[in-house]
Design a protein around this motif. Structure first.
Motif, PDB file in Angstrom:
ATOM      1  N   UNK A  78     -64.173   2.430 -83.346  1.00 59.87           N
ATOM      2  CA  UNK A  78     -63.586   3.875 -84.025  1.00 59.87           C
ATOM      3  C   UNK A  78     -63.592   3.625 -85.470  1.00 59.87           C
ATOM      4  N   UNK A  79     -62.935   2.324 -85.948  1.00 55.46           N
ATOM      5  CA  UNK A  79     -62.539   1.957 -87.393  1.00 55.46           C
ATOM      6  C   UNK A  79     -64.081   1.732 -87.989  1.00 55.46           C
ATOM      7  N   UNK A  80     -64.946   0.896 -87.079  1.00 53.01           N
ATOM      8  CA  UNK A  80     -66.037   0.731 -87.641  1.00 53.01           C
ATOM      9  C   UNK A  80     -66.812   1.854 -87.953  1.00 53.01           C
ATOM     10  N   UNK A  81     -66.808   2.989 -86.934  1.00 48.01           N
ATOM     11  CA  UNK A  81     -67.552   4.038 -87.333  1.00 48.01           C
ATOM     12  C   UNK A  81     -67.192   4.790 -88.419  1.00 48.01           C
ATOM     13  N   UNK A  82     -65.813   4.887 -88.379  1.00 45.96           N
ATOM     14  CA  UNK A  82     -65.262   5.677 -89.578  1.00 45.96           C
ATOM     15  C   UNK A  82     -65.548   5.117 -90.915  1.00 45.96           C
ATOM     16  N   UNK A  83     -65.640   3.702 -91.042  1.00 46.04           N
ATOM     17  CA  UNK A  83     -65.742   3.063 -92.590  1.00 46.04           C
ATOM     18  C   UNK A  83     -67.183   3.264 -92.816  1.00 46.04           C
TER      19      UNK A  83
END
Lengths: 274, 309
Positions: A78-83
């Protein structure tokens, strides 16, 4: 200038707390899956649907997979996709808005009219359309989010560029013979960094949210990979019997969105009037 | 004024045309065509299917036909349910979704404005902090998390309302609340800051100095002016309620348009996806168009010549 911004930001307690929360979440996303000794795919049907205990800190899911590992593995996705999605859309938005504002005139009119037309429909609809056409998967998710999420950024950068391009230092740069591209990308755009950063920080939770939304509809990352959206979706099915399967991923999504929100707010206030 | 309305109308129609074109070519860029599936169909079946849905014709002709049909309001047949048309699906699902959406908008606007004014009038007291805190909390909880939490508390634990399905007013309670939660929080925060801003204005002091009661000043001068940003938010809110309804209708098993849309996305039913996307876009554009006009009518400070959007 930089120091006063930082000093102002530091005085804003919720904003600092938000930033620290994100740092902790990122660290946990990196090391969390390795802490338990279970892998996110490891199934153990004899230990299905266990509550949180000493062996499985967040309990297990219906296939006996350790939820602690899966929640932090989901955090990675989720964080990788967000960033990443935010960086792709940020780059497109900065380039598009920068050119539009710098060139001005009719070109600017047409380019901004196009942005108006595209943003008439919520970007999640475009993402859904794209995800239907291409193979679903991690890379397509952030590509789809990246190429649909740049409209807001382009508007903000354009407004900045229009106000900056009449400044003396731009004239100075031009008078010593700098070309348009150099003036725009070396002199003007670096000065828009404040609003750009604020927009990015507000954009990250939006992308996380959108990815969770897609995973929830079954259009996101494919199994056995899991993002927070997939985990929430799995948790909803068993909510009456095993509420913690929903609780943990739901809690961390909400915490992340809130932390980014406070961080962005604090940064915007700190940058507001220097 | 007339010129402004005309320009906004042309803008909306242009947007609709662009979206229709985009949707058409995206859907025709699908690798393998719409009938590619796990189980291999014999080539003659595929050929017959393509002929039946005119997919064997040149792309340009298909495009012109599709746009022509759109002008007549015909969105074509469903690929997966051969006896149904997209228009039928929409006319079945939309009334349900519209009822749910309007209920949610109503709740969000009333509750949001009430909370915002309440917080502003108690500025820096515990009522204010409570409202702001709740709004921030609500804002961070995605709709697909809010819905199951409400179901867990109010149907599974307390047993007050049914957890899913559609039919009676009791069935509407939870989906409406879940859908309205985010927008309510946003409106409350918006209304609070706008009300605080308005109450600092000189004309409020003038009204008080004239001897008007505080209550009259708040209602007659304060709230009326503070509502303007809320009206501006109605457009984005409609979009949020619309996308939120995909998830809500799926979670609560409500037979609305959002549920049809999600099913068609999962089934890869391309004509339905195209048709429903266009239908949603039309509704959004129409609502935004109306809001823009209302906006100009109520706020004389907005200049007509400058507003491009």
């Amino acid at each position: 200038m930089k120091n006063t911004t930082w000093a102002k930001f530091k005085r804003n307690k919720p904003a600092v707390l938000g930033m620290l929360t994100i740092v902790i979440l990122v660290i946990m996303a990196l090391i969390g899956p390795a802490l338990t000794g279970y892998s996110y795919t490891e199934q153990n049907l004899e230990k299905a649907n266990l509550g949180p205990d000493r062996d499985h800190w967040f309990g297990t899911d219906s296939l006996g997979r350790d939820l602690f590992t899966r929640v932090w593995y989901g955090a990675r996705i989720s964080l990788a996709v967000g960033v990443l999605a935010c960086m792709v859309s940020g780059l497109i938005g900065v380039a598009y808005g920068g050119c539009s504002g710098y060139i001005g005139g009719r070109t600017d009119d047409v380019m901004m009219r196009l942005v108006d037309i595209f943003s008439a429909v919520p970007f999640i609809l475009y993402v859904i359309l794209l995800m239907v056409v291409v193979e679903p998967g991690l890379i397509t998710v952030f590509a789809a989010l990246g190429i649909t999420g740049w409209m807001n950024m382009s508007r903000i950068v354009r407004a900045q560029v229009i106000s900056l391009k009449e400044r003396e230092y731009v004239l100075a740069a031009k008078s010593i013979g700098a070309g348009d591209a150099r003036v725009l990308f070396r002199h003007i755009i670096p000065n828009t960094i404040g609003p750009v950063m604020v927009t990015m920080i507000f954009g990250i939770p939006e992308a996380i949210f959108a990815e969770a939304f897609l995973s929830f509809l079954g259009l996101g990352v494919s199994i056995p990979q899991a993002s927070w959206g997939t985990l929430v979706n799995e948790g909803i099915g068993t909510i009456g019997l095993y509420p913690w399967q929903l609780f943990f991923p739901a809690f961390f999504i909400s915490l992340t969105i809130m932390a980014f929100y406070f961080w962005g707010n604090g940064l915007r206030d700190a940058l507001d009037n220097y | 004024m007339g010129g402004y309305i005309l320009r906004r109308l042309v803008n909306s129609l242009l947007a609709l045309f662009t979206i229709a074109t985009l949707v058409f070519f995206l859907m025709h860029a699908v690798p393998g065509g719409p009938f590619a599936s796990e189980k291999k169909l014999p080539p003659e079946v595929i050929r017959n299917l393509n002929a039946r849905y005119h997919l064997d014709q040149p792309l340009r002709k298909q495009y012109v036909d599709y746009m022509g049909n759109l002008l007549c309001g015909d969105l074509g047949p469903s690929f997966k349910y051969p006896d149904r048309t997209v228009n039928e699906l929409i006319s079945e699902g939309f009334p349900v979704s519209a009822a749910l959406g309007m209920a949610a908008v109503f709740v969000a606007v009333t509750a949001g404005c009430f909370l915002g004014v309440f917080a502003a009038l108690n500025h820096n007291r515990w009522q204010d902090f409570l409202t702001v805190g709740l709004a921030a909390l609500n804002y961070s909880i995605p709709v697909f998390v809010m819905a199951p939490i409400l179901v867990y508390v109010f149907s599974i634990k307390l047993g007050w309302v049914p957890p899913a399905m559609w039919g009676t007013a009791r069935h509407m309670v939870l989906p409406t609340l879940a859908l309205a939660a985010g927008p309510t929080a946003f409106i409350a925060a918006l209304m609070r800051s706008s009300m605080l801003e308005v109450l600092r204005q000189d004309y409020i002091r003038t009204a008080l100095a004239k001897g008007l009661s505080y209550r009259a000043v708040v209602f007659r001068h304060g709230i009326k002016n503070a509502l303007i940003p809320v009206i501006a938010y109605l457009g984005p809110m409609t979009a949020a309620v619309l996308t939120g309804s995909f998830v809500i209708e799926k979670i609560f098993a409500i037979p609305g348009l959002g549920e049809y849309f999600v099913t068609s996305v999962i089934n890869r039913d391309y004509t339905v996806i195209m048709g429903v996307t266009l239908f949603y876009s039309t509704i959004l554009l129409a609502i935004n168009f109306m809001i823009d006009i209302v906006f100009v009518l109520i706020d004389p400070r907005i200049s007509l010549t400058r507003s491009g959007r």
